[in-house]
Enzyme design. Structure first.
Site, PDB file in Angstrom:
ATOM      1  N   HIS A 152     -22.098  -3.317  93.448  1.00 17.91           N
ATOM      2  CA  HIS A 152     -21.015  -2.316  93.394  1.00 17.91           C
ATOM      3  C   HIS A 152     -20.180  -2.385  94.676  1.00 17.91           C
ATOM      4  O   HIS A 152     -18.958  -2.308  94.640  1.00 17.91           O
ATOM      5  CB  HIS A 152     -21.581  -0.890  93.293  1.00 17.91           C
ATOM      6  CG  HIS A 152     -22.358  -0.587  92.049  1.00 17.91           C
ATOM      7  ND1 HIS A 152     -23.613  -0.029  92.066  1.00 17.91           N
ATOM      8  CD2 HIS A 152     -22.043  -0.744  90.740  1.00 17.91           C
ATOM      9  CE1 HIS A 152     -24.035   0.146  90.828  1.00 17.91           C
ATOM     10  NE2 HIS A 152     -23.112  -0.285  89.999  1.00 17.91           N
ATOM     11  N   SER A 191     -28.251  -1.457  88.576  1.00 12.06           N
ATOM     12  CA  SER A 191     -28.919  -0.266  89.116  1.00 12.06           C
ATOM     13  C   SER A 191     -30.254  -0.042  88.417  1.00 12.06           C
ATOM     14  O   SER A 191     -31.237   0.338  89.057  1.00 12.06           O
ATOM     15  CB  SER A 191     -28.051   0.980  88.919  1.00 12.06           C
ATOM     16  OG  SER A 191     -26.899   0.909  89.710  1.00 12.06           O
ATOM     17  N   LYS A 236     -29.241   7.311  81.317  1.00 14.11           N
ATOM     18  CA  LYS A 236     -30.465   6.576  81.638  1.00 14.11           C
ATOM     19  C   LYS A 236     -31.392   7.494  82.415  1.00 14.11           C
ATOM     20  O   LYS A 236     -30.951   8.523  82.919  1.00 14.11           O
ATOM     21  CB  LYS A 236     -30.121   5.343  82.481  1.00 14.11           C
ATOM     22  CG  LYS A 236     -29.181   4.392  81.763  1.00 14.11           C
ATOM     23  CD  LYS A 236     -28.128   3.787  82.681  1.00 14.11           C
ATOM     24  CE  LYS A 236     -26.979   3.234  81.867  1.00 14.11           C
ATOM     25  NZ  LYS A 236     -25.796   2.948  82.659  1.00 14.11           N
ATOM     26  N   ARG A 253     -20.315  -8.631  84.957  1.00 13.59           N
ATOM     27  CA  ARG A 253     -21.238  -9.596  85.551  1.00 13.59           C
ATOM     28  C   ARG A 253     -21.455 -10.818  84.676  1.00 13.59           C
ATOM     29  O   ARG A 253     -21.610 -11.924  85.162  1.00 13.59           O
ATOM     30  CB  ARG A 253     -22.605  -8.930  85.804  1.00 13.59           C
ATOM     31  CG  ARG A 253     -22.577  -7.891  86.880  1.00 13.59           C
ATOM     32  CD  ARG A 253     -23.786  -7.014  86.790  1.00 13.59           C
ATOM     33  NE  ARG A 253     -23.838  -6.329  85.520  1.00 13.59           N
ATOM     34  CZ  ARG A 253     -24.667  -5.346  85.224  1.00 13.59           C
ATOM     35  NH1 ARG A 253     -25.551  -4.950  86.097  1.00 13.59           N
ATOM     36  NH2 ARG A 253     -24.632  -4.769  84.043  1.00 13.59           N
TER      37      ARG A 253
HETATM   38  O1  PNS Z   1     -22.348   2.624  85.229  1.00 16.78           O
HETATM   39  P1  PNS Z   1     -22.223   2.918  83.756  1.00 16.78           P
HETATM   40  O2  PNS Z   1     -23.305   3.876  83.314  1.00 16.78           O
HETATM   41  O3  PNS Z   1     -22.175   1.678  82.916  1.00 16.78           O
HETATM   42  O4  PNS Z   1     -20.806   3.667  83.593  1.00 16.78           O
HETATM   43  C1  PNS Z   1     -20.354   4.116  82.324  1.00 16.78           C
HETATM   44  C2  PNS Z   1     -19.181   5.106  82.501  1.00 16.78           C
HETATM   45  C3  PNS Z   1     -19.566   6.211  83.425  1.00 16.78           C
HETATM   46  C4  PNS Z   1     -17.995   4.376  83.031  1.00 16.78           C
HETATM   47  C5  PNS Z   1     -18.857   5.674  81.092  1.00 16.78           C
HETATM   48  O5  PNS Z   1     -20.012   6.168  80.513  1.00 16.78           O
HETATM   49  C6  PNS Z   1     -17.801   6.768  81.124  1.00 16.78           C
HETATM   50  O6  PNS Z   1     -16.637   6.489  81.283  1.00 16.78           O
HETATM   51  N1  PNS Z   1     -18.239   8.049  80.984  1.00 16.78           N
HETATM   52  C7  PNS Z   1     -17.352   9.197  81.008  1.00 16.78           C
HETATM   53  C8  PNS Z   1     -17.195   9.824  79.616  1.00 16.78           C
HETATM   54  C9  PNS Z   1     -16.157   9.089  78.818  1.00 16.78           C
HETATM   55  O7  PNS Z   1     -15.004   9.014  79.167  1.00 16.78           O
HETATM   56  N2  PNS Z   1     -16.615   8.516  77.678  1.00 16.78           N
HETATM   57  C10 PNS Z   1     -15.784   7.712  76.825  1.00 16.78           C
HETATM   58  C11 PNS Z   1     -15.832   6.274  77.305  1.00 16.78           C
HETATM   59  S1  PNS Z   1     -14.864   5.201  76.318  1.00 16.78           S
END
Ligand code: PNS
Length: 167
Positions: free
Chosen positions: A19, A132, A45, A94
């Site tokens: 990150h 992570s 998670k 990645r």
């Molecule tokens: O590190 P991660 O868990 O892969 O991140 C995922 C994240 C936080 C980017 C995604 O879950 C997110 O955007 N969550 C906010 C809620 C939202 O907008 N959901 C619709 C996504 S299309």
């Protein structure tokens, strides 16, 4: 002149050097970067650190970079981005395995807010295996995470797993 503001969203539980690598690459391209910890992750998670602690760790890791802001948000990412006038969402990519989920999210986000652009950044090759969830697991099972997280995160992980910190 108008500032270029980007959001780098994620769970960051914990922030890894993968990150950090992405953040350092993005700040070369934008005026202001908001590293935003989602309270509402799409794929929840088993958590290690509470949200405010993840934000604090990101702040500590980028204490040297005034153009990086760390915060959290709840609700939809696009609503947060729009409120912060950030028309760029950055995600690290990645490997091919990341692609399907990321592409789906990118298109959903753009359907919700057509003005937003999603940029995918490739990390340094040496970080492509890092996640992570693996770092959490290695730490939880007593493995050494020194190579995968910055010292401030390592110290906090040692404390979370109640092991004495190593120098
Ligand atoms: O590190 P991660 O868990 O892969 O991140 C995922 C994240 C936080 C980017 C995604 O879950 C997110 O955007 N969550 C906010 C809620 C939202 O907008 N959901 C619709 C996504 S299309």
């Amino acid at each position: 002149m108008k500032k270029t503001i980007a959001v780098y969203p994620g769970s960051f539980d914990p922030l890894t050097i993968g990150h950090e690598d992405i953040v350092r690459r993005i700040v070369r391209l934008v005026d202001h970067l908001i590293v935003a910890v989602a309270e509402t992750a799409t794929q929840p998670k088993s958590g290690l650190f509470p949200i405010d602690e993840r934000v604090e760790l990101i702040r500590s890791a980028f204490a040297d970079e005034p153009r990086v802001e760390a915060t959290s948000f709840c609700g939809l990412l696009v609503d947060f981005a729009r409120a912060r006038k950030a028309r760029i969402i950055v995600r690290g990519l990645r490997a091919v395995s990341d692609f399907e989920y990321e592409f789906q999210m990118a298109l959903m986000n753009r359907s919700l807010w057509p003005e937003v652009e999603v940029l995918f950044m490739a990390p340094a090759t040496r970080h492509t295996f890092l996640s992570s969830s693996l770092v959490r697991e290695v730490g939880r099972l007593g493995g050494d995470v020194t190579d995968f997280v910055s010292p401030v995160v390592k110290a906090r992980m040692d404390r979370a797993f109640e092991r004495p910190a190593t120098d």
